[in-house]
Design a protein around this motif. Structure first.
Motif, PDB file in Angstrom:
ATOM      1  N   PRO A   1     -10.700 -25.710 -11.654  1.00 29.42           N
ATOM      2  CA  PRO A   1     -11.772 -26.706 -11.767  1.00 29.42           C
ATOM      3  C   PRO A   1     -13.064 -25.994 -11.366  1.00 29.42           C
ATOM      4  CG  PRO A   1     -10.073 -27.397 -10.185  1.00 29.42           C
ATOM      5  CD  PRO A   1      -9.796 -25.977 -10.527  1.00 29.42           C
ATOM      6  N   ILE A   2     -14.202 -26.527 -11.810  1.00 27.85           N
ATOM      7  CA  ILE A   2     -15.445 -25.944 -11.293  1.00 27.85           C
ATOM      8  C   ILE A   2     -15.821 -26.751 -10.062  1.00 27.85           C
ATOM      9  CG2 ILE A   2     -16.268 -24.762 -13.330  1.00 27.85           C
ATOM     10  CD1 ILE A   2     -17.845 -27.282 -14.053  1.00 27.85           C
ATOM     11  N   TYR A   3     -16.258 -26.059  -9.030  1.00 31.64           N
ATOM     12  CA  TYR A   3     -16.406 -26.676  -7.705  1.00 31.64           C
ATOM     13  C   TYR A   3     -17.780 -27.290  -7.514  1.00 31.64           C
ATOM     14  CZ  TYR A   3     -12.104 -24.165  -7.214  1.00 31.64           C
ATOM     15  OH  TYR A   3     -10.820 -23.714  -7.427  1.00 31.64           O
ATOM     16  N   TYR A   4     -17.794 -28.474  -6.920  1.00 32.32           N
ATOM     17  CA  TYR A   4     -19.078 -29.111  -6.615  1.00 32.32           C
ATOM     18  C   TYR A   4     -19.815 -28.247  -5.615  1.00 32.32           C
ATOM     19  CZ  TYR A   4     -17.659 -33.569  -8.717  1.00 32.32           C
ATOM     20  OH  TYR A   4     -17.278 -34.561  -9.578  1.00 32.32           O
TER      21      TYR A   4
ATOM     22  N   TRP B   1      -2.220 -31.718  -2.137  1.00 35.41           N
ATOM     23  CA  TRP B   1      -3.318 -31.543  -1.180  1.00 35.41           C
ATOM     24  C   TRP B   1      -2.816 -31.059   0.154  1.00 35.41           C
ATOM     25  CZ3 TRP B   1      -8.538 -34.018  -0.520  1.00 35.41           C
ATOM     26  CH2 TRP B   1      -9.256 -33.898  -1.708  1.00 35.41           C
ATOM     27  N   TRP B   2      -3.652 -30.275   0.819  1.00 32.12           N
ATOM     28  CA  TRP B   2      -3.356 -29.795   2.164  1.00 32.12           C
ATOM     29  C   TRP B   2      -3.898 -30.761   3.204  1.00 32.12           C
ATOM     30  CZ3 TRP B   2      -0.459 -25.654   3.490  1.00 32.12           C
ATOM     31  CH2 TRP B   2      -0.188 -24.719   2.472  1.00 32.12           C
TER      32      TRP B   2
ATOM     33  N   GLY C   1      -6.422 -30.127  -8.873  1.00 37.18           N
ATOM     34  CA  GLY C   1      -5.788 -30.863  -7.787  1.00 37.18           C
ATOM     35  C   GLY C   1      -5.412 -32.256  -8.289  1.00 37.18           C
TER      36      GLY C   1
ATOM     37  N   TRP D   1     -18.984 -35.778 -15.413  1.00 37.58           N
ATOM     38  CA  TRP D   1     -17.648 -35.300 -15.786  1.00 37.58           C
ATOM     39  C   TRP D   1     -17.578 -34.842 -17.243  1.00 37.58           C
ATOM     40  CZ3 TRP D   1     -13.506 -33.441 -13.549  1.00 37.58           C
ATOM     41  CH2 TRP D   1     -13.307 -33.686 -12.183  1.00 37.58           C
TER      42      TRP D   1
ATOM     43  N   ASP E   1     -19.801 -26.623 -10.425  1.00 35.13           N
ATOM     44  CA  ASP E   1     -20.186 -27.886 -11.059  1.00 35.13           C
ATOM     45  C   ASP E   1     -21.461 -28.326 -10.352  1.00 35.13           C
ATOM     46  OD1 ASP E   1     -20.215 -30.379 -12.226  1.00 35.13           O
ATOM     47  OD2 ASP E   1     -18.226 -30.988 -11.507  1.00 35.13           O
TER      48      ASP E   1
ATOM     49  N   ASP F   1      -6.134 -35.077  -7.343  1.00 35.72           N
ATOM     50  CA  ASP F   1      -7.229 -36.060  -7.320  1.00 35.72           C
ATOM     51  C   ASP F   1      -8.032 -36.087  -8.607  1.00 35.72           C
ATOM     52  OD1 ASP F   1      -7.837 -33.408  -6.398  1.00 35.72           O
ATOM     53  OD2 ASP F   1      -9.862 -34.075  -5.899  1.00 35.72           O
TER      54      ASP F   1
ATOM     55  N   HIS G   1      -1.804 -29.812  -8.674  1.00 30.58           N
ATOM     56  CA  HIS G   1      -1.164 -29.444  -7.409  1.00 30.58           C
ATOM     57  C   HIS G   1      -1.475 -30.476  -6.325  1.00 30.58           C
ATOM     58  CE1 HIS G   1      -4.874 -28.219  -5.457  1.00 30.58           C
ATOM     59  NE2 HIS G   1      -5.188 -27.444  -6.490  1.00 30.58           N
TER      60      HIS G   1
ATOM     61  N   HIS H   1     -13.916 -24.653   1.019  1.00 26.58           N
ATOM     62  CA  HIS H   1     -12.887 -24.727   2.066  1.00 26.58           C
ATOM     63  C   HIS H   1     -11.536 -24.346   1.497  1.00 26.58           C
ATOM     64  CE1 HIS H   1     -11.152 -28.502   0.706  1.00 26.58           C
ATOM     65  NE2 HIS H   1     -12.329 -29.073   0.712  1.00 26.58           N
TER      66      HIS H   1
ATOM     67  N   HIS I   1     -10.321 -25.441  -1.989  1.00 29.64           N
ATOM     68  CA  HIS I   1     -10.899 -24.740  -3.143  1.00 29.64           C
ATOM     69  C   HIS I   1     -10.226 -23.379  -3.329  1.00 29.64           C
ATOM     70  CE1 HIS I   1     -14.531 -27.091  -1.550  1.00 29.64           C
ATOM     71  NE2 HIS I   1     -14.053 -27.772  -2.576  1.00 29.64           N
TER      72      HIS I   1
HETATM   73  N1  MSP Z   1     -16.282 -30.709  -9.680  1.00 32.43           N
HETATM   74  C1  MSP Z   1     -15.011 -31.320  -9.744  1.00 32.43           C
HETATM   75  C2  MSP Z   1     -14.114 -30.644 -10.767  1.00 32.43           C
HETATM   76  C3  MSP Z   1     -14.670 -30.545 -12.146  1.00 32.43           C
HETATM   77  S1  MSP Z   1     -13.600 -29.689 -13.201  1.00 32.43           S
HETATM   78  C4  MSP Z   1     -14.214 -29.879 -14.733  1.00 32.43           C
HETATM   79  C5  MSP Z   1     -14.335 -31.317  -8.380  1.00 32.43           C
HETATM   80  N2  MSP Z   1     -14.761 -30.405  -7.511  1.00 32.43           N
HETATM   81  S2  MSP Z   1     -14.289 -30.288  -5.995  1.00 32.43           S
HETATM   82  O1  MSP Z   1     -15.055 -29.205  -5.461  1.00 32.43           O
HETATM   83  O2  MSP Z   1     -14.411 -31.539  -5.340  1.00 32.43           O
HETATM   84  O3  MSP Z   1     -12.758 -29.984  -5.955  1.00 32.43           O
HETATM   85  C6  MSP Z   1     -12.191 -28.929  -6.619  1.00 32.43           C
HETATM   86  C7  MSP Z   1     -10.739 -28.699  -6.345  1.00 32.43           C
HETATM   87  O4  MSP Z   1     -10.467 -28.523  -4.949  1.00 32.43           O
HETATM   88  C8  MSP Z   1      -9.833 -29.833  -6.807  1.00 32.43           C
HETATM   89  O5  MSP Z   1      -8.807 -29.285  -7.595  1.00 32.43           O
HETATM   90  C9  MSP Z   1      -9.291 -30.405  -5.534  1.00 32.43           C
HETATM   91  O6  MSP Z   1      -8.030 -30.929  -5.710  1.00 32.43           O
HETATM   92  C10 MSP Z   1      -9.274 -29.193  -4.630  1.00 32.43           C
HETATM   93  N3  MSP Z   1      -9.192 -29.609  -3.248  1.00 32.43           N
HETATM   94  C11 MSP Z   1     -10.170 -30.167  -2.484  1.00 32.43           C
HETATM   95  N4  MSP Z   1      -9.634 -30.478  -1.264  1.00 32.43           N
HETATM   96  C12 MSP Z   1      -8.313 -30.157  -1.230  1.00 32.43           C
HETATM   97  C13 MSP Z   1      -7.310 -30.129  -0.238  1.00 32.43           C
HETATM   98  N5  MSP Z   1      -7.486 -30.619   0.978  1.00 32.43           N
HETATM   99  N6  MSP Z   1      -6.121 -29.562  -0.577  1.00 32.43           N
HETATM  100  C14 MSP Z   1      -5.898 -28.972  -1.795  1.00 32.43           C
HETATM  101  N7  MSP Z   1      -6.818 -28.972  -2.731  1.00 32.43           N
HETATM  102  C15 MSP Z   1      -7.978 -29.709  -2.551  1.00 32.43           C
HETATM  103  O7  MSP Z   1     -13.451 -32.095  -8.155  1.00 32.43           O
END
Ligand code: MSP
Length: 517
Positions: free
Chosen positions: A12-15, A295-296, A264, A231, A52, A266, A293, A21, A24
């Motif tokens: 996923p691309i991360y916010y 979550w931790w 993830g 999204w 993201d 979520d 997958h 953490h 991610h």
């Molecule tokens: N920006 C969106 C994704 C867009 S993809 C087209 C997003 N970003 S996020 O930064 O919130 O999360 C990214 C990833 O980190 C997700 O796959 C999420 O499940 C994962 N995790 C965030 N917290 C987590 C845990 N505590 N444990 C495992 N993975 C978790 O959602």
């Protein structure tokens, strides 16, 4: 030359609202292991990650930091790029949604959806969660302990009323169900697949795909008052990175549809419902697989900033070592399940499985070779039935690992490698080469030859998981970097007798808590 088969894998691309953490790091790590495995296995791999950067959540975080959104995203995105280096991730590209190439792609997708008659103008009144960047219907909300309505994820919601374009998601219900049926492994694990199917069977509402009350996003073509729903913007990154809108782009032709979007749990609904519907409506192919997958939690508690228990992956690497962290995260929990992070479990695995099981095996064998065999791969004599059986088992390891990774069962892959490591320790104890030294040096040589060969094979399959340590191990059994792909693996590639080996060095140190020492 045979053309390599393509393999396209994405995180996923991360916010960019916050520092990276462990959650991610976990998603990207899983992809990195697969990407590395597939490269070694002869595939032409593209591994994509990125950030993201649009939407209300990021805009608000920038405001809070007192920086304009572009500078803010530049800064936070860098932290994610740093993490990819520190974790030894081998992504081939890092996409940022504020890049021009991406804005062009988003607007092109929009035009396709509009031309297909799947987008119409209306107005949205309903609930929205900025934290989740998601719309909720009333019936999905729950009351918190103060009686305030919150999202099922626990996030705050607000009431929105604004003009909005809609995507005709409701019209895609049957086609989505048919698609899931035709592609039984589109969503893994299967329990998640069942959840998605029941959600879609429950009926789909049209989806608001534009916002007018803030500005931080990609403008809707020909209607600057609207910006695209974050999204729709974010999901499009997966095709931007392979050259879209140029669908004749070499990379698009080679890599689309993607083999795997790792996400993830979520964010499964966005990937398994909205994304294939957008793509099919735009007359593009959906990806081949979405794996969700778990979550931790941290020592039993949900990880959250407000609880102050966020786990910083960089601190973990500092404390325990990179390969140790990579190993622990994929070993501790069956991939797909939720898992609990605990430092004591980490130390147990580092000392028990890396230092004792794997590290000592290599150390024992290599120092015996160093002392007793002139520091060279020893001569081998005739193999016994036990030797043959032992080698046969290890020869079978690669295909077991391959099969496990094909369904993203990292824990099974690691368990099978460690079963062979333990088995090798039994073999060495049983053969007792230290006793053979005097009684039967030829047999000692054979036993050490077999063990060195087994260490080679174990290190070969361990490469994607613990790249640095496995690399060192391969150096120590004299395997050159050119011979570390899997096509060199197995019977054909047995160690050559007489190769000079470097002086052995410990590979997996024990973790000793400073407080205990
Ligand atoms: N920006 C969106 C994704 C867009 S993809 C087209 C997003 N970003 S996020 O930064 O919130 O999360 C990214 C990833 O980190 C997700 O796959 C999420 O499940 C994962 N995790 C965030 N917290 C987590 C845990 N505590 N444990 C495992 N993975 C978790 O959602």
């Amino acid at each position: 030359m045979v053309k390599k088969q393509p393999f396209y894998i994405t995180t996923p691309i991360y916010y960019v609202n916050d520092a990276p953490h462990v959650g991610h790091a976990y998603t990207t790590l899983a992809c990195d292991v697969l990407a590395r495995f597939k490269r070694l296995d002869g595939f032409d791999v593209k591994f994509l990650t990125g950030t993201d950067e649009h939407g209300q959540k990021v805009e608000k975080s920038a405001e809070k930091a007192g920086i304009d959104p572009q500078n803010f995203t530049d800064k936070v995105s860098k932290n994610f790029q740093t993490l990819t280096h520190k974790m030894n991730f081998t992504n081939d590209d890092f996409i940022r949604t504020t890049e021009q190439r991406h804005k062009i792609a988003c607007q092109d997708v929009w035009k396709r959806l509009l031309d297909a008659g799947d987008i119409y103008l209306g107005s949205y009144s309903g609930w929205y969660s900025v934290r989740d960047e998601a719309f909720y219907v009333e019936s999905e909300l729950i009351n918190n302990y103060e009686g305030t309505k919150i999202a099922p994820t626990g996030a705050e919601v607000e009431w929105l009323e604004e003009p909005s374009y809609f995507f005709k998601l409701s019209a895609w219900q049957e086609r989505l169900l048919a698609f899931y049926k035709k592609n039984p492994e589109f969503i893994l694990p299967l329990t998640r697949r069942n959840e998605v199917i029941s959600f879609v069977e429950g009926g789909l509402q049209d989806l608001s795909v534009s916002r007018t009350s803030f500005k931080w996003g990609v403008s809707v073509p020909n209607d600057d008052n609207h910006i695209m729903y974050v999204w729709l913007d974010a999901l499009t990154n997966y095709i931007t990175a392979v050259g879209y809108p140029d669908t004749e782009h070499e990379e698009f032709e080679k890599f689309w549809p993607a083999d795997l979007h790792m996400v993830g749990k979520d964010i499964l609904r966005f990937h398994a419902v909205y994304w294939p519907a957008f793509l099919m409506a735009a007359n593009l192919e959906p990806p081949k697989r979405i794996f969700a997958h778990g979550w931790w939690t941290n020592e039993g508690e949900k990880i959250s900033k407000s609880l102050g228990n966020v786990i910083d992956p960089l601190e973990l690497i500092e404390t325990y070592g990179l390969d140790q962290v990579r190993y622990f995260l994929l070993r501790e929990v069956p991939f797909g399940n939720d898992g609990d992070f605990s430092r004591s479990a980490m130390v147990r695995r580092i000392n028990g499985e890396l230092a004792n099981d794997f590290g000592n095996l290599a150390q024992r064998v290599l120092s015996m070779i160093n002392k007793n065999c002139n520091g060279q791969v020893p001569e081998k004599g005739i193999f016994t039935k036990e030797d043959e059986d032992f080698l046969d088992r290890v020869d079978g390891l690669l295909s077991i690992v391959r099969e496990a990774l094909d369904i993203q069962a990292f824990h099974i892959a690691l368990e099978s490698i460690w079963t062979e490591i333990r088995n090798s320790n039994h073999y060495i104890d049983h053969q007792a080469p230290w006793t053979l030294k005097k009684e039967n040096p030829d047999r000692m040589n054979t036993v050490l030859y077999i063990l060195a060969e087994v260490i080679r094979q174990l290190a070969m399959v361990a490469q994607p998981f613990v790249p640095e340590a496995a690399g060192k191990m391969l150096d120590q059994v004299g395997v050159s970097e050119l011979n570390r792909n899997f096509n060199q693996y197995g019977l054909k590639g047995r160690l050559n007798v007489g190769v000079k080996l470097p002086k052995p060095q410990g590979i997996f140190p024990r973790y000793v808590d400073e407080l205990d020492s």
